[in-house]
Structure formats: C-alpha cells, structure tokens
Write an enzyme that holds these catalytic residues in place. Structure first.
Site, mmCIF file in Angstrom:
data_model
loop_
_atom_site.group_PDB
_atom_site.id
_atom_site.type_symbol
_atom_site.label_atom_id
_atom_site.label_comp_id
_atom_site.label_asym_id
_atom_site.label_seq_id
_atom_site.Cartn_x
_atom_site.Cartn_y
_atom_site.Cartn_z
ATOM 1 N N GLU A 1 -19.408 23.768 -6.077
ATOM 2 C CA GLU A 1 -18.745 24.100 -4.818
ATOM 3 C C GLU A 1 -19.504 25.236 -4.127
ATOM 4 O O GLU A 1 -19.328 26.418 -4.490
ATOM 5 C CB GLU A 1 -17.313 24.559 -5.062
ATOM 6 C CG GLU A 1 -16.428 23.513 -5.710
ATOM 7 C CD GLU A 1 -14.962 23.806 -5.435
ATOM 8 O OE1 GLU A 1 -14.287 22.933 -4.875
ATOM 9 O OE2 GLU A 1 -14.493 24.910 -5.751
ATOM 10 N N ASN B 1 -6.913 20.751 -5.489
ATOM 11 C CA ASN B 1 -6.607 22.151 -5.780
ATOM 12 C C ASN B 1 -5.710 22.666 -4.657
ATOM 13 O O ASN B 1 -6.191 22.897 -3.547
ATOM 14 C CB ASN B 1 -7.925 22.932 -5.853
ATOM 15 C CG ASN B 1 -7.711 24.431 -5.954
ATOM 16 O OD1 ASN B 1 -6.594 24.894 -6.195
ATOM 17 N ND2 ASN B 1 -8.785 25.174 -5.759
ATOM 18 N N LYS C 1 -4.306 25.478 -4.416
ATOM 19 C CA LYS C 1 -4.427 26.941 -4.214
ATOM 20 C C LYS C 1 -3.030 27.558 -4.097
ATOM 21 O O LYS C 1 -2.113 27.079 -4.744
ATOM 22 C CB LYS C 1 -5.319 27.220 -2.991
ATOM 23 C CG LYS C 1 -6.640 26.450 -3.079
ATOM 24 C CD LYS C 1 -7.665 26.890 -2.089
ATOM 25 C CE LYS C 1 -8.940 26.079 -2.306
ATOM 26 N NZ LYS C 1 -10.032 26.483 -1.438
ATOM 27 N N HIS D 1 -13.086 29.271 -10.323
ATOM 28 C CA HIS D 1 -13.143 28.969 -8.893
ATOM 29 C C HIS D 1 -13.691 30.192 -8.148
ATOM 30 O O HIS D 1 -13.392 31.328 -8.512
ATOM 31 C CB HIS D 1 -11.755 28.594 -8.370
ATOM 32 C CG HIS D 1 -11.807 28.051 -6.985
ATOM 33 N ND1 HIS D 1 -11.937 28.860 -5.876
ATOM 34 C CD2 HIS D 1 -11.802 26.773 -6.510
ATOM 35 C CE1 HIS D 1 -11.994 28.106 -4.788
ATOM 36 N NE2 HIS D 1 -11.916 26.831 -5.148
ATOM 37 N N SER E 1 -14.939 21.332 1.567
ATOM 38 C CA SER E 1 -14.703 20.592 2.819
ATOM 39 C C SER E 1 -14.826 19.075 2.667
ATOM 40 O O SER E 1 -15.303 18.396 3.592
ATOM 41 C CB SER E 1 -15.616 21.110 3.933
ATOM 42 O OG SER E 1 -15.295 22.456 4.239
ATOM 43 N N GLU F 1 -12.891 31.579 -5.509
ATOM 44 C CA GLU F 1 -11.870 32.508 -5.003
ATOM 45 C C GLU F 1 -11.382 33.434 -6.115
ATOM 46 O O GLU F 1 -11.072 34.601 -5.872
ATOM 47 C CB GLU F 1 -10.718 31.713 -4.366
ATOM 48 C CG GLU F 1 -11.156 31.122 -3.032
ATOM 49 C CD GLU F 1 -10.393 29.877 -2.601
ATOM 50 O OE1 GLU F 1 -9.337 29.570 -3.182
ATOM 51 O OE2 GLU F 1 -10.880 29.197 -1.666
ATOM 52 N N GLY G 1 -13.423 25.434 2.634
ATOM 53 C CA GLY G 1 -12.474 25.742 3.694
ATOM 54 C C GLY G 1 -13.101 25.995 5.050
ATOM 55 O O GLY G 1 -12.436 26.490 5.968
HETATM 56 P P1 PGA Z 1 -11.716 22.857 0.551
HETATM 57 O O1 PGA Z 1 -11.637 23.637 -0.838
HETATM 58 O O2 PGA Z 1 -11.673 21.386 0.239
HETATM 59 O O3 PGA Z 1 -10.510 23.320 1.327
HETATM 60 O O4 PGA Z 1 -13.001 23.250 1.198
HETATM 61 C C1 PGA Z 1 -12.295 23.170 -1.980
HETATM 62 C C2 PGA Z 1 -12.001 24.059 -3.153
HETATM 63 O O5 PGA Z 1 -11.900 25.282 -2.975
HETATM 64 O O6 PGA Z 1 -11.841 23.576 -4.287
#
Ligand code: PGA
Length: 244
Positions: free
Chosen positions: A161, A8, A10, A91, A206, A93, A167
């Site tokens: 997740e 992803n 983003k 997601h 992560s 976010e 992140g």
């Molecule tokens: P990350 O994000 O690997 O940077 O923690 C995962 C995600 O949001 O899908």
C-alpha cells in the site's frame, strides 16, 4: 492461488453497519475470498453474523503479547476468541499514528500466527521515498524488518500500500505496481521457495470498482486491501467482481 479482497473499515462503523456486512455475505462472489475488518467493537457481532458464510472477519491491529498491562490494546488471542479469523498488522496509519516500528509489526505478525489468525502485513513507501527513487529499498527494509521468522502461505498475506495512494484517489501506474509486486515475490521466494511462491500479495490504495479490474490483472497482484470503498457493500462487491 485464490485471490483475496479485504475491506478495512478503519475507524468507521456502528452496529447499524451490520446491514452492509449482510449485503456483502449475500453478494459474495465465488472467484475470490472476501474479508471484512470492522473496528474492534464490532468483531464479536460481525463474526457471529458471518459464521457459516465464506466471509472472514478480521481485526485492524493486535498487540504482540498474549495478555498483560497494555491499556487499550487487544491481543491476537482475544481476536480469535471473538470469532474473527484474521488481523491487519503494520498498516501505515498505525505506523504513523502510533509510531509502530518494523520490529513491532514483526511481533504483531508473529502473534497472529501464534493465535492461528491470518495476518495481512502492510508495507509501502511514502511520496517522498517514491520521488527519491527509494521505493524498492524501503519495501526491502520493511520486509526484512517485519516478516515473521516462519512464512506460512496459508496464514500470511502481504499488502503493498503506497502511503501516498491511501485515501487520495491516486494510484501508481500498473507498471509501478508490477515492479513492486515482483520485487516482493522475489524476496519471499528467496526466504522460502515454496511458501513464498504461493503467498498472496495484495495491492491497496484507492482501489475502486472502476480501477479494480486493471489493478487486479497485474502480475503478482493476488487481491486488494480496500479502505474507503469497502464501507458500502455495493462498491466492495464491485471490486470483488474483478474476479467474477
Ligand atoms: P483506501 O485505503 O482504499 O481508502 O485508499 C486503503 C487502506 O488504507 O487499506
């Protein structure tokens, strides 16, 4: 079941990022499916580059409707028309930044099915919910509210997740991951014994080359949804190597 490692990107990536996609295609391992989800601006060019390869291109969100007066949104049909084969829905976010409800996510997942796309449906608890011992209850509510009415094991993928792991460099213990994935599997099987048993459940938050093998070995973890570490082909392929 064949594992899936999905990246992803983003809100990252310009046209110069094509080089990373080409490197992913060149280095694709045979032990798992690979997917790259760039920003919408790159869907057409990435789909053209990935055509004929084993790498699927996905979008990061879609609207629930086919078309209409929804400025700034794109529909699942548009994503399919761009040549992509998948879309991430729900997601955390999007849920946080755009106040997407479980009902919105259900509409998006259903739209993906309507357009013939694979949907990666994301769920996960916040830090406060984890600390309050409310993780399983939260995951259950998200599944109840956002799963489409028909479970299609070929086209629906769940991504667990934990919001606090995205992140941050923090990851749950493998025991905690196993507990949540087992719960998700149980729920899916209860809804549809056949499809539920063979749907892929990804872990995300992560994931890096250094922890991929350990996380991917957990029971009922059938791949990864990767954010930050998917931006560089070498790291992304390093994660996929958990399945080599
Ligand atoms: P990350 O994000 O690997 O940077 O923690 C995962 C995600 O949001 O899908």
């Amino acid at each position: 079941m064949r594992p899936l490692v999905a990246g992803n990107w983003k809100m990252n990536g310009l046209r110069s990022g094509e080089a990373e996609l080409r490197a992913v295609i060149a280095g694709a391992v045979t032990g798992c499916d690979l997917m790259v989800c760039p920003p919408a601006t790159l869907l057409v060019s990435f789909a053209a580059i990935a055509k004929g390869s084993s790498v699927v291109i996905g979008a990061q969100d879609c609207h629930g409707e086919r078309d209409g007066a929804h400025t700034g949104d794109i529909s699942a049909e548009m994503i399919a028309d761009a040549g992509a084969g998948a879309v991430i829905v729900g997601h955390s976010e999007r849920r946080a930044d755009h106040q997407e409800s479980d009902a919105d996510v259900k509409a998006k997942a259903s739209a993906a099915a309507r357009a013939g796309l694979i949907a990666i449906l994301c769920i996960g608890e916040t830090k406060e919910e984890r600390q309050a011992g409310a993780t399983i209850a939260r995951i259950g509510r998200q599944l109840d509210g956002s799963l489409p009415d028909r479970l299609d094991d070929a086209r629906l993928v769940i991504a667990y997740e934990p919001v606090w792991a995205i992140g941050t460099g923090l990851t749950p213990t493998t025991k905690d991951v196993a507990e949540v994935h087992a719960f998700i599997r149980e729920r899916l099987v209860a809804l549809d014994p056949k499809a539920g048993a063979s749907m892929r459940i990804l872990y995300g938050g992560s994931v890096k080359p250094a922890n991929a093998k350990e996380l991917m070995a957990v029971m009922n973890v059938n791949g990864a949804l990767v954010g930050g570490a998917s931006l560089k082909a070498a790291d992304f392929l390093g994660i996929a190597a958990a399945y080599s």
